[in-house]
Design a protein around this motif. Structure first.
Motif, PDB file in Angstrom:
ATOM      1  N   ARG A   9       0.840  -1.184   0.000  1.00 21.69           N
ATOM      2  CA  ARG A   9       0.000   0.000   0.000  1.00 21.69           C
ATOM      3  C   ARG A   9       0.886   1.250   0.000  1.00 21.69           C
ATOM      4  O   ARG A   9       2.086   1.176   0.250  1.00 21.69           O
ATOM      5  CB  ARG A   9      -0.919   0.028   1.223  1.00 21.69           C
ATOM      6  N   LYS A  10       0.302   2.381  -0.261  1.00 20.45           N
ATOM      7  CA  LYS A  10       1.035   3.655  -0.290  1.00 20.45           C
ATOM      8  C   LYS A  10       0.650   4.533   0.894  1.00 20.45           C
ATOM      9  O   LYS A  10       0.576   5.751   0.778  1.00 20.45           O
ATOM     10  CB  LYS A  10       0.751   4.384  -1.609  1.00 20.45           C
ATOM     11  N   THR A  11       0.426   3.919   2.046  1.00 23.95           N
ATOM     12  CA  THR A  11      -0.013   4.684   3.205  1.00 23.95           C
ATOM     13  C   THR A  11       1.181   5.326   3.912  1.00 23.95           C
ATOM     14  O   THR A  11       2.348   5.000   3.649  1.00 23.95           O
ATOM     15  CB  THR A  11      -0.751   3.778   4.202  1.00 23.95           C
ATOM     16  N   PHE A  12       0.864   6.215   4.831  1.00 21.91           N
ATOM     17  CA  PHE A  12       1.886   6.895   5.628  1.00 21.91           C
ATOM     18  C   PHE A  12       2.724   5.898   6.418  1.00 21.91           C
ATOM     19  O   PHE A  12       3.959   6.020   6.496  1.00 21.91           O
ATOM     20  CB  PHE A  12       1.206   7.897   6.565  1.00 21.91           C
ATOM     21  N   PHE A  13       2.085   4.891   6.983  1.00 22.36           N
ATOM     22  CA  PHE A  13       2.805   3.935   7.826  1.00 22.36           C
ATOM     23  C   PHE A  13       3.677   2.989   7.009  1.00 22.36           C
ATOM     24  O   PHE A  13       4.705   2.520   7.495  1.00 22.36           O
ATOM     25  CB  PHE A  13       1.805   3.137   8.677  1.00 22.36           C
ATOM     26  N   HIS A  14       3.288   2.698   5.788  1.00 21.21           N
ATOM     27  CA  HIS A  14       4.130   1.863   4.929  1.00 21.21           C
ATOM     28  C   HIS A  14       5.454   2.558   4.592  1.00 21.21           C
ATOM     29  O   HIS A  14       6.476   1.898   4.398  1.00 21.21           O
ATOM     30  CB  HIS A  14       3.391   1.520   3.634  1.00 21.21           C
ATOM     31  N   LYS A  15       5.421   3.882   4.519  1.00 22.60           N
ATOM     32  CA  LYS A  15       6.599   4.637   4.098  1.00 22.60           C
ATOM     33  C   LYS A  15       7.567   4.933   5.251  1.00 22.60           C
ATOM     34  O   LYS A  15       8.649   5.472   5.008  1.00 22.60           O
ATOM     35  CB  LYS A  15       6.159   5.952   3.450  1.00 22.60           C
ATOM     36  N   LEU A  16       7.194   4.596   6.469  1.00 25.44           N
ATOM     37  CA  LEU A  16       8.061   4.873   7.605  1.00 25.44           C
ATOM     38  C   LEU A  16       9.310   4.012   7.580  1.00 25.44           C
ATOM     39  O   LEU A  16       9.332   2.922   6.999  1.00 25.44           O
ATOM     40  CB  LEU A  16       7.301   4.636   8.918  1.00 25.44           C
TER      41      LEU A  16
END
Length: 260
Positions: A9-16
């Motif tokens: 997914r491209k969510t905020f938490f995936h990018k952490l």
């Protein structure tokens, strides 16, 4: 069978950064165990659910919904009978024992949910890199990543061997639950043999590629702290400090509760 738990997914938490995700997991695991009263456990449970909602990871709970239902029922029954209180509630169950059972059940489900969120938002290589950045030796990190990969492989082997035996006429679906479990026991032998064979081949492949020949390793995947990581770390630090203070001050207990 889909072996992959990670959701792309491209969510905020995936990018952490993976270190931030590990800190979130550890803080959640510690704080959720602080309190006995379900009213104090509930806010932490809601935070975990919000974490899962905004990371789009709650869909993975469908995979283990049957297990979670069984654990919920068994937990409520066991903790209600193995705890005692002073206020009669239902039958031989006291109100304090029932409240404690609710809290323990919420804690257990919250731990499972947060663990599933972590696996849904963090690739294995990200997790290993995060542990190495925290100072874990590369060999240990590699062993952990291998274990993560071996578990779904073993589960997949069980399903493949079961299907192969069904094609040969073995009935694995008739009878009660205990009878069906007993029929699966002989299948463990080919599963163990297959696992040992695969492990031996895996070891030879590592030796052929010179694993451990150099101490300094490079990583294909790389990640650095960003603005979002610092914000999340700050929030987790404040949450940990406030919740720990409340725990030290004695909040979150159940007056009159006697465990076991």
């Amino acid at each position: 069978m889909d072996q992959e738990i990670y959701l792309d997914r491209k969510t905020f938490f995936h990018k952490l950064d993976p270190r931030t995700k590990i800190v979130i997991l550890l803080v959640a695991f510690v704080l959720i165990l602080y309190f006995e009263n379900p009213l104090w456990v509930l806010p932490l449970t809601l935070l975990i659910l919000l974490h899962g909602y905004f990371s789009e990871s709650l869909v993975n709970l469908k995979r283990i919904r049957l297990i979670m239902i069984i654990l919920t029922i068994s937990s409520m029954i066991l903790w209600s009978f193995f705890s005692n209180g002073v206020t009669p509630f239902v039958w031989v169950i006291e109100l304090e024992a029932f409240q404690f059972a609710m809290a323990r059940t919420m804690v257990m489900l919250s731990l499972i949910t947060e663990g599933m969120i972590f696996l849904s938002t963090t690739r294995t290589e990200e997790f290993v890199l995060g542990m190495i950045r925290f100072g874990l030796p590369y060999r240990v990190g590699f062993a952990i990543s291998t274990a993560f990969r071996m578990v779904p492989t073993i589960v997949s082997n069980v399903f493949i061997i079961a299907q192969a035996q069904r094609s040969r006429g073995l009935d694995l679906d008739s009878g009660n639950l205990l009878q069906r479990i007993r029929k699966y026991i002989p299948l463990l032998i080919p599963v163990f043999v297959s696992t040992i064979r695969n492990t031996n081949v895996f070891g030879m492949a590592l030796e052929a590629k010179g694993f451990g020949a150099q101490n300094d390793r490079t990583n294909y995947y790389s990640s650095e702290f960003g603005k979002g990581d610092y914000i999340v770390m700050l929030v987790m630090g404040v949450l940990f400090a406030v919740t720990t203070y409340l725990k030290i001050m004695g909040f979150g207990g159940i007056p009159g509760l006697t465990k076991f």
